[in-house]
Enzyme design. Structure first.
Site, PDB file in Angstrom:
ATOM      1  N   GLU A 182       9.054  -5.261 -24.990  1.00  0.00           N
ATOM      2  CA  GLU A 182       7.648  -5.397 -24.556  1.00  0.00           C
ATOM      3  C   GLU A 182       7.196  -6.860 -24.502  1.00  0.00           C
ATOM      4  O   GLU A 182       6.105  -7.194 -24.972  1.00  0.00           O
ATOM      5  CB  GLU A 182       6.730  -4.562 -25.462  1.00  0.00           C
ATOM      6  CG  GLU A 182       6.981  -3.079 -25.346  1.00  0.00           C
ATOM      7  CD  GLU A 182       5.977  -2.193 -26.066  1.00  0.00           C
ATOM      8  OE1 GLU A 182       5.069  -2.721 -26.742  1.00  0.00           O
ATOM      9  OE2 GLU A 182       6.112  -0.961 -25.947  1.00  0.00           O
ATOM     10  N   GLU A 310      11.119   4.066 -25.401  1.00  0.00           N
ATOM     11  CA  GLU A 310      10.027   4.483 -26.292  1.00  0.00           C
ATOM     12  C   GLU A 310       9.190   5.503 -25.540  1.00  0.00           C
ATOM     13  O   GLU A 310       8.635   5.193 -24.485  1.00  0.00           O
ATOM     14  CB  GLU A 310       9.152   3.298 -26.715  1.00  0.00           C
ATOM     15  CG  GLU A 310       9.840   2.374 -27.697  1.00  0.00           C
ATOM     16  CD  GLU A 310       8.924   1.293 -28.264  1.00  0.00           C
ATOM     17  OE1 GLU A 310       7.710   1.545 -28.406  1.00  0.00           O
ATOM     18  OE2 GLU A 310       9.437   0.200 -28.564  1.00  0.00           O
TER      19      GLU A 310
HETATM   20  O1  AHR Z   1       6.884   2.345 -31.599  1.00  0.00           O
HETATM   21  C1  AHR Z   1       5.797   1.600 -32.049  1.00  0.00           C
HETATM   22  C2  AHR Z   1       5.574   0.332 -31.233  1.00  0.00           C
HETATM   23  O2  AHR Z   1       5.109   0.664 -29.970  1.00  0.00           O
HETATM   24  C3  AHR Z   1       6.797  -0.520 -30.977  1.00  0.00           C
HETATM   25  O3  AHR Z   1       7.042  -1.411 -31.994  1.00  0.00           O
HETATM   26  C4  AHR Z   1       6.426  -1.252 -29.738  1.00  0.00           C
HETATM   27  O4  AHR Z   1       7.538  -1.597 -28.955  1.00  0.00           O
HETATM   28  C5  AHR Z   1       5.439  -0.344 -29.040  1.00  0.00           C
HETATM   29  O5  AHR Z   1       4.305  -1.021 -28.647  1.00  0.00           O
END
Ligand code: AHR
Length: 507
Positions: A182, A310
């Site tokens: 990210e 994610e």
């Molecule tokens: O999964 C929680 C967080 O969400 C992670 O650290 C990040 O990559 C995302 O914003």
């Protein structure tokens, strides 16, 4: 793939399955996990020394069993946002010498008690593959190369020897490496512009592949439908780079990562929100193709796939990251998770990996307590998918009523449909047809014509449901689980309101 025909109230819904119409192989890696140094995911989650439920390594045995039960093929580590200030060298070698460091993603102190060798050991015990994410915040290319050498090299060289000194002779051969996490986000330590990121990712990718050409490199995307995604793919999906020597069978970048969390306080916008993830997959796939077209990549060079590393239901106001993001999931959330998983199966051609975020305690299907493990509502659809939805994704046609109210995000409306019956189908390598159906309606059972399943004898039925969409599982009460039954395959099948059903029969 599923095609959808909207019907009016009162008409009979139908689902037509074509087991011989295979679309693509489902990559087992869509059932991947994610463990970040965040909240109680590592400490108190997978690693809990001193707890009677842990083994001699300090690993929680009940968590290991759950991972094995899910047959998790790959686990991402060590972050997430955490990785932006992580220096892997802090987490190797004698424990008493490892430095504590300020942790700036979730604001805490990282003891470094659990690091690379512990994670690798844990992966071996679980029987899963490690997937490491590189520090694109405060990290350097030298450091990244050092980590790759430490994990994968069998040379007589400094970091490979450091690994040997720390007790591990054989290389770990870590296959999956992410070029940051990210990096576009304003919450990142050392957030990057897309121009700066693309330049850095391209240079790091070249160097990493010079050191180990066998690795799979994952580019840091955003949602899959942003100008960041377009730009970084366009700059990095190349083949004629130094080091690859114009090899028409190799790509510099192997996968493109995207992240989407969904949530809404109301049931139907919540349960249908993962349709955005499906549209995002379609848009990302188009951007990958566009990059290849614009960069004249020969068709013999493998097409990068999507690494959805994610995904989950998460409302950061309800469960803030800084407080450990311990969500308590409802049945509505379980249906949303089923819709996510249906999307990964339907889009099997383009999704090379997906990682539920996260695997333990932090926005997770599994919650540890001092005394044991709670399987949240969302565990159950995930468990059924991981157990049965493997092999090939096959064509289904769905005729059903459509939810036409508010969606979250709004743009779902008019870009992708939101049927009350959300369906995917797969045929396993050993000849089982598996049909996954989420009925997201809060108040309507549907009697459905299942075309392609009649007269097949006993059909196995697995149902995840509950009294209402708000029920949860806690240590004290388990309201949602899986009920098993049989169906003779004749007549219509009744999909109960707010339930998820898996039907299975021999091909
Ligand atoms: O999964 C929680 C967080 O969400 C992670 O650290 C990040 O990559 C995302 O914003």
């Amino acid at each position: 793939m599923a095609s959808f025909t909207r019907i009016e109230e009162g008409e009979t819904p139908s689902i037509t399955i074509h087991p011989s119409h295979k679309i693509a192989k489902i990559n087992d890696n869509i059932y991947g996990g994610f463990t970040e140094h965040m909240g109680r995911c590592i400490y108190g989650g997978i690693y809990d020394p001193g707890n009677p439920l842990s083994d001699e390594n300090g690993f929680r045995k009940d968590v290991i069993d759950a991972f094995k039960d899910l047959n998790v093929p790959v686990v991402r580590y060590p972050g997430g946002n955490f990785v932006a200030t992580y220096h892997w060298l802090d987490g190797v070698g004698p424990r008493e010498k490892r430095p504590g460091r300020p942790e700036l993603a979730w604001i805490g102190t990282e003891s470094n008690e659990f690091g690379t060798d512990e994670f690798m050991k844990w992966c071996e015990v679980v029987g899963t593959e490690p997937y490491l994410c590189l520090n694109f915040g405060t990290g350097t290319l030298d450091e990244a190369l050092g980590w790759l050498e430490y994990c994968n090299s069998d040379r007589n060289s400094y970091y490979a020897n450091l690994r040997r000194k720390n007790g591990r002779e054989e290389p770990y051969n870590v296959k999956y490496w992410a070029l940051g996490n990210e990096c576009w986000g304003p919450w990142q330590v050392a957030q990057l512009t897309k121009e700066d990121y693309a330049k850095q990712a391209y240079q790091w990718a070249k160097a990493l592949k010079l050191l180990d050409p066998t690795i799979t490199l994952i580019l840091c995307g955003e949602t899959g439908y942003s100008s960041w995604d377009y730009y970084v793919l366009n700059q990095c999906v190349k083949w004629d780079v130094h080091g690859l020597a114009g090899d028409k069978t190799k790509s510099l970048i192997d996968m493109h990562s995207i992240h989407i969390y969904t949530a809404d306080k109301q049931h139907l916008p919540n349960a249908t929100a993962p349709r955005a993830a499906e549209r995002a997959i379609q848009m990302t796939a188009a951007l990958i193709d566009l990059a290849r077209i614009e960069n004249h990549v020969p068709e013999t060079v493998p097409r990068p796939t999507i690494c959805f590393d994610e995904w989950n239901v998460w409302d950061p106001e309800r469960a803030p990251g800084e407080a450990g993001a311990e969500e308590t999931y409802t049945l509505s959330d379980a249906l949303a998770v089923a819709v996510f998983l249906n999307a990964f199966v339907r889009q099997a051609r383009d999704v090379g990996m997906a990682n539920v975020a996260q695997s333990v305690n932090v926005i997770s299907p599994l919650m540890t307590t001092e005394r044991g493990l709670v399987k949240q509502t969302i565990w159950w659809p995930l468990w059924l998918f991981a157990r049965f939805m493997r092999g090939a994704s096959v064509v289904v046609n769905v005729r059903a009523e459509e939810y036409t109210g508010r969606t979250n995000p709004k743009w779902i409306r008019n870009t992708i449909e939101t049927p009350f019956l959300d369906v995917s189908a797969a045929v396993s390598d050993d000849g089982w047809v598996n049909l996954a159906v989420a009925n997201v309606s809060e108040d309507k059972d549907y009697n459905v014509d299942l075309v392609g399943v009649e007269s097949r004898g006993d059909v196995e039925v697995y149902t995840v449901g509950g009294e209402n969409v708000n029920v949860v599982n806690t240590e004290e009460e388990q309201n949602v689980g899986v009920e098993e039954s049989k169906w003779d395959g004749k007549g219509k099948f009744r999909f109960g309101k707010h339930s998820f059903t898996m039907l299975r029969w021999r091909e």
